[in-house]
Scaffold this motif. Structure first.
Motif, mmCIF file in Angstrom:
data_model
loop_
_atom_site.group_PDB
_atom_site.id
_atom_site.type_symbol
_atom_site.label_atom_id
_atom_site.label_comp_id
_atom_site.label_asym_id
_atom_site.label_seq_id
_atom_site.Cartn_x
_atom_site.Cartn_y
_atom_site.Cartn_z
ATOM 1 N N THR A 64 40.837 -80.435 25.494
ATOM 2 C CA THR A 64 42.095 -81.115 25.187
ATOM 3 C C THR A 64 41.884 -82.224 24.171
ATOM 4 O O THR A 64 42.713 -82.442 23.285
ATOM 5 C CB THR A 64 42.702 -81.687 26.478
ATOM 6 O OG1 THR A 64 42.916 -80.629 27.411
ATOM 7 C CG2 THR A 64 44.023 -82.378 26.201
ATOM 8 N N ARG A 73 46.933 -75.625 24.699
ATOM 9 C CA ARG A 73 48.316 -75.283 25.012
ATOM 10 C C ARG A 73 48.578 -73.795 24.803
ATOM 11 O O ARG A 73 49.260 -73.152 25.601
ATOM 12 C CB ARG A 73 49.253 -76.125 24.148
ATOM 13 C CG ARG A 73 50.733 -75.950 24.495
ATOM 14 C CD ARG A 73 51.618 -76.914 23.724
ATOM 15 N NE ARG A 73 51.503 -78.270 24.238
ATOM 16 C CZ ARG A 73 50.879 -79.263 23.605
ATOM 17 N NH1 ARG A 73 50.312 -79.034 22.429
ATOM 18 N NH2 ARG A 73 50.811 -80.460 24.139
ATOM 19 N N GLU A 120 43.837 -79.882 21.184
ATOM 20 C CA GLU A 120 44.926 -79.897 22.159
ATOM 21 C C GLU A 120 45.859 -78.698 22.010
ATOM 22 O O GLU A 120 46.296 -78.108 23.004
ATOM 23 C CB GLU A 120 45.708 -81.205 22.020
ATOM 24 C CG GLU A 120 46.793 -81.386 23.059
ATOM 25 C CD GLU A 120 47.408 -82.768 23.025
ATOM 26 O OE1 GLU A 120 48.610 -82.881 23.322
ATOM 27 O OE2 GLU A 120 46.684 -83.728 22.686
ATOM 28 N N PRO A 126 48.216 -79.643 28.317
ATOM 29 C CA PRO A 126 47.322 -80.784 28.069
ATOM 30 C C PRO A 126 47.796 -82.067 28.725
ATOM 31 O O PRO A 126 46.978 -82.921 29.082
ATOM 32 C CB PRO A 126 47.321 -80.899 26.537
ATOM 33 C CG PRO A 126 47.746 -79.566 26.038
ATOM 34 C CD PRO A 126 48.691 -79.034 27.054
#
Length: 366
Positions: free
Chosen positions: A220, A228, A224, A234
């Motif tokens: 993350t 996702r 990030e 996240p």
């Protein structure tokens, strides 16, 4: 984390535990043992910052808020325990006839106090983190917001003199859950509790680093959007790390009170939060031991140099912070890896290849 690194980190925690719990009480005077206990409290908060910032990429510059929740919860209980059935002395000075504020009453209970030290930071960090992370607030905006909260809380406490003691803070604690604090044996007990809690926090963070959650947290931080796309949120990953970090800061604040004997807004404001960040950066935010050792080193510097040369200590801390960011972005904990990498290089790799003249180069090609 490889098997060797796993056993190395576990062995390091074991050595650290022996030094804090067995060696330090034997070789240090009461004064320095008490100071070491104070450093352990800052180190507990720093371990949480290392999790949130070093592994999660969240620059939490407002940990003074959660440090305050634990510290003032403990201080209120110890104040009421020392006062007995009477109103605390500082309240009588401002209004002798006023009753005890309602929010103080539950802190007469030791069980409620311990529960508040754990649950208050979890609830506050959960609400705050959910509001920020779901709106994808991060980076400098996240750091500024968290620091603003620390400033706001310190200002609020300073202005509520009768309820919290204001700038004077809460002090003059005589008992710690029934034990007399002036007794040297009880002081040693409080130190051992703080040191043991630091070891427990290190073990917990080590386990998190080895878990799937630890891998998700690093992912993350670094990518990030990819996290996702893989189906993970996240915001939830960050929220868990942020809440754990807040809980550790609260525990450190709670143990800080009986060891130091006082809590004031100066210990929880923006300057205190920045001092915690400086210690984590100095030690190495991404490592396991770096945040704790860095916080203890900065705490020692503040106690030693800050008392003898308070103005100069501020400049030294600022210079130290700049040097670490410029030349050691991963902190002092990165030095052993650098030295090991340099030692593994062969002599041929360390020496630059000789530049051949043009005729010799042509001959080699042919």
């Amino acid at each position: 984390m490889t098997k060797l690194k796993q056993w190395t980190s576990l062995g390091g925690i074991g050595v650290f535990a022996v030094l804090l719990l067995a060696v330090a009480p034997l070789v240090l005077t009461d004064h320095w043992l008490n100071n070491l206990g104070k450093y352990c409290c800052w180190a507990i908060a720093a371990v949480g910052i290392g999790l949130a910032w070093g592994r999660g990429g969240m620059l939490v510059m407002g940990q003074g808020v959660f440090f305050a929740l634990g510290a003032y919860s403990m201080a209120m209980h110890l104040t009421l325990e020392s006062a007995g059935d009477r109103i605390p002395g500082f309240m009588v000075l401002y209004d002798p006839l006023a009753p005890l504020p309602m929010f103080w009453e539950p802190f007469r209970s030791a069980g409620f106090t311990l529960l508040a030290i754990v649950l208050l930071p979890v609830v506050v960090a959960g609400i705050l983190g959910y509001a920020l992370f779901k709106r994808r607030v991060k980076g400098a905006y996240f750091a500024i917001l968290t620091q603003a909260l620390a400033v706001a809380l310190a200002t609020l406490i300073s202005s509520t003199i009768r309820e919290t003691g204001g700038d004077t803070g809460l002090s003059d604690f005589k008992y710690f859950f029934g034990y007399v604090l002036n007794d040297p044996a009880n002081k040693l007990m409080v130190y051992l509790i703080a040191a043991a809690l630091l070891i427990v926090c290190l073990l917990a963070v080590r386990q998190l680093y080895r878990s799937r959650f630890g891998e998700l947290l690093v992912a993350t931080r670094d990518a990030e959007e990819r996290v996702r796309f893989l189906g993970y949120d996240p915001a939830n990953v960050k929220l868990v790390a942020f809440v754990i970090s807040a809980l550790m800061a609260s525990i450190g604040g709670a143990m800080f009170v009986p060891i130091v004997g006082i809590i004031t807004p100066a210990e929880i404001g923006a300057a205190a939060s920045i001092l915690m960040i400086a210690g984590v950066a100095f030690g190495g935010r991404a490592s396991l031991f770096g945040p704790a050792l860095g916080a203890m080193a900065v705490g020692w510097g503040q106690s030693s140099l800050g008392s003898t040369w308070p103005e100069g200590w501020t400049y030294i801390l600022g210079l130290l912070f700049i040097v670490v960011i410029l030349f050691l972005p991963n902190g002092l904990s990165s030095l052993p890896a650098r030295f090991a990498a340099r030692a593994r290089r062969s002599p041929d790799q360390q020496q630059p290849a000789a530049v051949l003249p043009a005729p010799e180069l042509e001959e080699v090609k042919s």
